[in-house]
Design a protein around this motif. Structure first.
Motif, PDB file in Angstrom:
ATOM      1  N   ALA A  97       0.835  -1.200   0.000  1.00  0.00           N
ATOM      2  CA  ALA A  97       0.000   0.000   0.000  1.00  0.00           C
ATOM      3  C   ALA A  97       0.872   1.254   0.000  1.00  0.00           C
ATOM      4  N   LEU A 150      -5.148   4.348   6.970  1.00  0.00           N
ATOM      5  CA  LEU A 150      -4.381   3.215   6.445  1.00  0.00           C
ATOM      6  C   LEU A 150      -3.126   2.908   7.254  1.00  0.00           C
ATOM      7  N   ARG A 152      -2.049  -0.618   7.719  1.00  0.00           N
ATOM      8  CA  ARG A 152      -2.101  -1.532   6.563  1.00  0.00           C
ATOM      9  C   ARG A 152      -1.100  -1.200   5.476  1.00  0.00           C
ATOM     10  N   LEU A 157      -6.336  -6.337   0.698  1.00  0.00           N
ATOM     11  CA  LEU A 157      -7.184  -5.227   1.126  1.00  0.00           C
ATOM     12  C   LEU A 157      -8.570  -5.331   0.478  1.00  0.00           C
ATOM     13  N   SER A 158      -9.589  -4.810   1.162  1.00  0.00           N
ATOM     14  CA  SER A 158     -10.930  -4.772   0.580  1.00  0.00           C
ATOM     15  C   SER A 158     -10.966  -3.700  -0.500  1.00  0.00           C
ATOM     16  N   GLN A 180     -10.714  -0.313   0.979  1.00  0.00           N
ATOM     17  CA  GLN A 180      -9.343  -0.006   1.428  1.00  0.00           C
ATOM     18  C   GLN A 180      -8.439   0.296   0.232  1.00  0.00           C
ATOM     19  N   GLN A 181      -8.648  -0.453  -0.852  1.00  0.00           N
ATOM     20  CA  GLN A 181      -7.834  -0.208  -2.053  1.00  0.00           C
ATOM     21  C   GLN A 181      -8.091   1.195  -2.603  1.00  0.00           C
ATOM     22  N   ARG A 241      -8.995   3.673  -0.836  1.00  0.00           N
ATOM     23  CA  ARG A 241      -8.372   4.614   0.097  1.00  0.00           C
ATOM     24  C   ARG A 241      -6.898   4.790  -0.241  1.00  0.00           C
ATOM     25  N   SER A 297     -18.421   1.882   1.882  1.00  0.00           N
ATOM     26  CA  SER A 297     -17.055   2.220   1.479  1.00  0.00           C
ATOM     27  C   SER A 297     -17.044   3.481   0.633  1.00  0.00           C
ATOM     28  N   GLU A 353     -17.232   6.439   2.825  1.00  0.00           N
ATOM     29  CA  GLU A 353     -15.935   6.700   3.463  1.00  0.00           C
ATOM     30  C   GLU A 353     -15.009   7.467   2.533  1.00  0.00           C
TER      31      GLU A 353
END
Ligand SMILES: Nc1ncnc2c1ncn2[C@@H]1O[C@H](COP(=O)(O)OP(=O)(O)O)[C@@H](O)[C@H]1O
Ligand SMILES: [Mg+2]
Length: 266
Positions: free
Chosen positions: A113, A142, A145, A153-154, A157-158, A160, A187, A190
């Motif tokens: 990441a 993050l 992570r 990652l979900s 999250q990706q 993000r 998501s 967010e």
């Protein structure tokens, strides 16, 4: 070269399109994707671009972001006229001054990441401002992570990571084309919240294409396109006000049918 129109406002315009037209094909296949569009995107403002499918949203974003050529008119990012740049200079401007977030997250699977976040700057040979980077990473949540790879990652999250990547170089302007289009609503909310905060707390400038009134309501201002033209604009949008405006756009395929006196649709 022409001078900037008004000295007083010059510093607040992050990007400007003037009489911008884009025509695809010719003869039978000729499509006017943008028809003399003039629009300013102000610094530290979050603008959403909305309109029916095919109205020219992506074309406008791509032309203003220097990802696509235009037929006539002009575009400037900050004080730089894109039309005056050679390919190499345009590539450099995109790399140094613009952040991008797309519907597909476009992360490199073999990088962590953190490596994905700093990749554009690594390619440019620029050192990230550590303090800024920490702030950005913290804002998008993050911190724990950073050594994960995209597959760990979900989707949320990706995206993000993609938001942090766009913010990492402190660009003059960030463009997003349907950045929440591949995310579930939580998501998506967010990511929209992070974009909102990047404008409010970090003073970033964000321009986002979306067809979702709920997403547009996160913006300070919504610009409506129909048939390649700007047909409306609203400040302080709510999902409801956006929906109402969309229903009444010329050329909209999503018009709500009129109800007659007995409540039947026409
Ligand atoms: N590469 C292309 N070649 C020909 N026509 C295109 C191309 N890209 C977009 N168009 C046309 O330009 C118009 C605007 O497209 P687009 O900007 O993608 O709309 P939106 O993003 O609002 O859905 C549409 O009529 C589309 O079919
Ligand atoms: Mg599009």
């Amino acid at each position: 070269m022409t001078t900037t129109p008004t000295a007083g406002t010059a510093t607040t315009v992050a990007a400007r399109a003037t009489e911008l037209s884009k025509i695809y094909g010719q003869g039978e296949t000729r499509v006017v994707a943008l028809d003399r569009v003039s629009v300013d995107f102000h610094q530290a403002e979050f603008t959403a671009i909305m309109g029916p499918s095919g109205s020219g949203k992506s074309t406008l974003m791509h032309c203003v972001a220097g990802l696509d050529t235009f037929s006539t008119g002009s575009v400037r990012i900050g004080d730089t006229e894109l039309g005056s740049l050679k390919d190499k200079q345009l590539t450099k401007l995109r790399r140094d001054k613009i952040g991008f977030i797309f519907q597909a997250f476009n992360l490199l699977p073999t990088l962590t990441a953190l490596e994905n976040i700093t990749l554009p700057m690594d390619i440019a040979g620029r050192k990230p401002d550590k303090e800024w980077l920490d702030r950005v990473i913290q804002m998008v949540g993050l911190s724990g992570r950073l050594s994960h790879r995209p597959s760990q990652l979900s989707g949320g999250q990706q995206q993000r990571v993609a938001v942090a990547r766009a913010l990492a170089s402190k660009p003059e302007i960030i463009f997003g084309d349907e950045p929440t289009g591949n995310l579930d609503s939580r998501s998506g909310a967010e990511v929209l919240g992070f974009l909102r905060n990047s404008v409010r707390e970090l003073g970033q400038t964000v321009v986002m294409v979306t067809h979702d009134p709920v997403a547009a309501a996160y913006a300070d201002r919504v610009v409506f396109l129909a048939d390649g033209r700007i047909v409306d604009e609203v400040y302080g949008p709510t999902a409801d006000s956006v929906l109402d405006l969309m229903r009444n756009l010329p050329g909209s395929t999503r018009q709500t049918p009129e109800l007659d006196a007995k409540g039947r649709t026409s």
